[in-house]
Motif scaffolding. Sequence first.
Motif, PDB file in Angstrom:
ATOM      1  N   GLN A 172       9.644  15.573 -11.539  1.00 56.11           N
ATOM      2  CA  GLN A 172      10.153  14.323 -10.971  1.00 56.11           C
ATOM      3  C   GLN A 172       9.828  14.212  -9.486  1.00 56.11           C
ATOM      4  N   SER A 173       9.975  15.325  -8.754  1.00 60.28           N
ATOM      5  CA  SER A 173       9.730  15.297  -7.307  1.00 60.28           C
ATOM      6  C   SER A 173       8.266  15.058  -6.993  1.00 60.28           C
ATOM      7  N   LEU A 174       7.377  15.774  -7.693  1.00 60.37           N
ATOM      8  CA  LEU A 174       5.952  15.593  -7.453  1.00 60.37           C
ATOM      9  C   LEU A 174       5.480  14.223  -7.938  1.00 60.37           C
ATOM     10  N   GLY A 175       6.165  13.685  -8.955  1.00 59.94           N
ATOM     11  CA  GLY A 175       5.805  12.372  -9.464  1.00 59.94           C
ATOM     12  C   GLY A 175       6.128  11.253  -8.501  1.00 59.94           C
ATOM     13  N   SER A 176       7.016  11.529  -7.557  1.00 61.15           N
ATOM     14  CA  SER A 176       7.366  10.515  -6.552  1.00 61.15           C
ATOM     15  C   SER A 176       6.996  10.994  -5.158  1.00 61.15           C
ATOM     16  N   VAL A 177       5.969  11.859  -5.075  1.00 59.47           N
ATOM     17  CA  VAL A 177       5.610  12.500  -3.819  1.00 59.47           C
ATOM     18  C   VAL A 177       5.193  11.492  -2.764  1.00 59.47           C
ATOM     19  N   HIS A 178       4.667  10.315  -3.192  1.00 57.38           N
ATOM     20  CA  HIS A 178       4.221   9.310  -2.228  1.00 57.38           C
ATOM     21  C   HIS A 178       5.385   8.728  -1.441  1.00 57.38           C
ATOM     22  N   SER A 179       6.615   8.913  -1.965  1.00 55.92           N
ATOM     23  CA  SER A 179       7.774   8.369  -1.253  1.00 55.92           C
ATOM     24  C   SER A 179       8.639   9.447  -0.649  1.00 55.92           C
ATOM     25  N   VAL A 180       8.126  10.693  -0.573  1.00 50.70           N
ATOM     26  CA  VAL A 180       8.911  11.790   0.004  1.00 50.70           C
ATOM     27  C   VAL A 180       9.027  11.599   1.510  1.00 50.70           C
ATOM     28  N   ARG A 181      10.168  11.251   1.960  1.00 49.24           N
ATOM     29  CA  ARG A 181      10.429  11.081   3.379  1.00 49.24           C
ATOM     30  C   ARG A 181      11.895  11.388   3.659  1.00 49.24           C
ATOM     31  N   THR A 182      12.182  11.978   4.788  1.00 48.62           N
ATOM     32  CA  THR A 182      13.563  12.257   5.158  1.00 48.62           C
ATOM     33  C   THR A 182      14.134  11.043   5.860  1.00 48.62           C
ATOM     34  N   SER A 183      15.344  10.634   5.481  1.00 48.08           N
ATOM     35  CA  SER A 183      15.877   9.406   6.050  1.00 48.08           C
ATOM     36  C   SER A 183      17.265   9.549   6.629  1.00 48.08           C
ATOM     37  N   CYS A 184      18.204  10.083   5.860  1.00 50.47           N
ATOM     38  CA  CYS A 184      19.582  10.079   6.337  1.00 50.47           C
ATOM     39  C   CYS A 184      19.863  11.249   7.264  1.00 50.47           C
ATOM     40  N   SER A 185      20.937  11.131   8.029  1.00 49.34           N
ATOM     41  CA  SER A 185      21.266  12.150   9.022  1.00 49.34           C
ATOM     42  C   SER A 185      22.154  13.246   8.466  1.00 49.34           C
ATOM     43  N   ASN A 186      22.779  13.016   7.297  1.00 51.04           N
ATOM     44  CA  ASN A 186      23.688  13.999   6.696  1.00 51.04           C
ATOM     45  C   ASN A 186      24.825  14.381   7.631  1.00 51.04           C
ATOM     46  N   GLY A 187      25.167  13.482   8.542  1.00 50.74           N
ATOM     47  CA  GLY A 187      26.286  13.737   9.444  1.00 50.74           C
ATOM     48  C   GLY A 187      25.994  14.757  10.519  1.00 50.74           C
ATOM     49  N   LEU A 188      24.713  15.037  10.782  1.00 52.00           N
ATOM     50  CA  LEU A 188      24.350  16.040  11.773  1.00 52.00           C
ATOM     51  C   LEU A 188      23.533  15.416  12.898  1.00 52.00           C
ATOM     52  N   THR A 189      23.610  16.028  14.055  1.00 52.47           N
ATOM     53  CA  THR A 189      22.797  15.637  15.202  1.00 52.47           C
ATOM     54  C   THR A 189      21.736  16.698  15.409  1.00 52.47           C
ATOM     55  N   ALA A 190      20.467  16.280  15.501  1.00 58.50           N
ATOM     56  CA  ALA A 190      19.355  17.220  15.629  1.00 58.50           C
ATOM     57  C   ALA A 190      18.967  17.403  17.088  1.00 58.50           C
ATOM     58  N   LEU A 191      18.899  18.657  17.530  1.00 64.66           N
ATOM     59  CA  LEU A 191      18.479  18.992  18.890  1.00 64.66           C
ATOM     60  C   LEU A 191      17.127  19.692  18.822  1.00 64.66           C
ATOM     61  N   GLU A 192      16.171  19.188  19.583  1.00 57.82           N
ATOM     62  CA  GLU A 192      14.850  19.816  19.661  1.00 57.82           C
ATOM     63  C   GLU A 192      14.673  20.444  21.035  1.00 57.82           C
ATOM     64  N   LEU A 193      14.320  21.732  21.055  1.00 59.53           N
ATOM     65  CA  LEU A 193      14.155  22.459  22.310  1.00 59.53           C
ATOM     66  C   LEU A 193      12.808  23.167  22.319  1.00 59.53           C
ATOM     67  N   SER A 194      12.099  23.095  23.435  1.00 59.11           N
ATOM     68  CA  SER A 194      10.865  23.858  23.570  1.00 59.11           C
ATOM     69  C   SER A 194      10.660  24.230  25.028  1.00 59.11           C
ATOM     70  N   GLY A 195      10.024  25.364  25.254  1.00 60.92           N
ATOM     71  CA  GLY A 195       9.786  25.825  26.619  1.00 60.92           C
ATOM     72  C   GLY A 195       9.297  27.256  26.632  1.00 60.92           C
ATOM     73  N   THR A 196       9.417  27.904  27.779  1.00 57.82           N
ATOM     74  CA  THR A 196       8.993  29.295  27.933  1.00 57.82           C
ATOM     75  C   THR A 196      10.064  30.234  27.383  1.00 57.82           C
TER      76      THR A 196
ATOM     77  N   ILE B 176       9.818  24.402  34.946  1.00 61.69           N
ATOM     78  CA  ILE B 176      10.309  23.073  35.282  1.00 61.69           C
ATOM     79  C   ILE B 176       9.477  21.988  34.593  1.00 61.69           C
ATOM     80  N   ARG B 177       8.174  22.219  34.407  1.00 60.41           N
ATOM     81  CA  ARG B 177       7.289  21.177  33.908  1.00 60.41           C
ATOM     82  C   ARG B 177       7.267  21.064  32.390  1.00 60.41           C
ATOM     83  N   THR B 178       7.370  22.190  31.670  1.00 60.04           N
ATOM     84  CA  THR B 178       7.155  22.137  30.223  1.00 60.04           C
ATOM     85  C   THR B 178       8.423  22.235  29.387  1.00 60.04           C
ATOM     86  N   ALA B 179       9.569  22.543  29.972  1.00 60.76           N
ATOM     87  CA  ALA B 179      10.817  22.610  29.210  1.00 60.76           C
ATOM     88  C   ALA B 179      11.183  21.216  28.706  1.00 60.76           C
ATOM     89  N   LYS B 180      11.478  21.111  27.401  1.00 62.61           N
ATOM     90  CA  LYS B 180      11.791  19.810  26.809  1.00 62.61           C
ATOM     91  C   LYS B 180      13.012  19.900  25.909  1.00 62.61           C
TER      92      LYS B 180
END
Length: 441
Positions: free
Chosen positions: A97-121, A191-195
């Motif tokens: 079923q999942s592979l049969g609808s693979v063209h519509s596989v996308r994440t949409s809802c937040s599931n009540g969570l807040t996502a934090l993205e961190l990158s740097g040295t 200072i320059r690359t921390a995000k």
Amino acid sequence: MEWPACTDEYEKLLLRMSTPRVVIDNVVCSTATLVKVISARRHGSLLDAIQILIDLNLVIKKAYISSDGKWFMDVFHVVDQNGNKLIDESVLKYIEQSLGSVHSVRTSCSNGLTALELSGTDRVGLLSEVFAVLADLQCDVVEAKVWTHNGRIASLIYVKDCDSGATIDDSQKIKKIEVRLRNVLKGDNDIRTAKTSVSMSVMHSERRLHQMMFADRDYERTPILKLISDDTVVTVQNWAERGYSVVNVQCKDRIKLLFDVVCNLTDMEYVVFHATINTNSNQAYLEFYIRHNDGTPISSEPERQRVIQCLKASVERRASEGVQLELCTEDKKGLLAEVMRTFRENGLNVTRAEISTTGKMATNVFYVTDVIGHQADPKIIESVRQKIGSSSLEVKELPLVYHEKAEREDQSGGIGGAVLWSIGSLVRKNLYSLGLIKSCS
């Protein structure tokens, strides 16, 4: 298939043509379940199919990818983590079923969570500071994944409010979280690359980590340490007669390897037209015939070198030489901050982490080395286990270096070999007494 009342015959035809056809075969191969997917060619469709399989913790032992005109046929030989064929009908039906609808596989809802993205040295103790800040700001960490590579760090952390248990959507608090985490990431020299960024959406964590590392250009950074088992070989050549670039990757096999490589090819805007993937013992051999989205092959030497660098990075990001520790305990406020502080105070550096909570239980996996990236002292590991709770924190896997060292010692001959064997036995007995290996034989 039932169609909405407003769907006309032309729309039905388009839907039938764009819907992948999935065949699951448990007869042809005696050692694996064959999963075949026939679909219209679309950028990213191969990655979506692989993503579905690896999210079920399935192991892809072989794969054959081919295209004809605007159609793809993908054949995957898959087993479960124990190496067995798939026989659970509910799992087989879910895959179909999942592979049969693979063209519509996308994440949409937040599931009540807040996502934090961190990158740097990356630096020793950085994660300790990050989780301490989140605890101080009343953020409950529900899930997190952390990768480090070539002195860089990328982390995706899902949090909710400690008091209400709801999504953190207050703009003032979000701004405060971003500012404080960015200050931690900056340290004294980044200072320059921390995000930092905050999002309400939930995405595929591992794919997003690859994108973050790629955007941070980790593949161009000079490795701080040379991995002991670094034997990844990547070659790129052009097949001028057919207009393809041929990419070969040879490295140690591991779970999710195919996903990691295809993820990076996709994010670099290459289309895989044909591919063969084989695994033999602990080795993997991957061959891809690729073109740009516009149908052209790799056109210059700098581009060829960039592809080689990026694919090596895609293999290395998930690899780790550190000791694998698993913490399974009742979740509580500030748990991660406390655990990370204990690691830091005892000279352990976390190179990769996977954090998850189910109900009231927290299951966290850490890969640790000493502060300069060498193998952690078994006595320090045991000391940390005692402080955190030896019944909660277990050593799940020793790094490859311990096994290679033992093999070299056992294979040595003569008097010198006997001495080395004796020393090796003492080392293994010490590890056994500390509970770091199951047997001292």
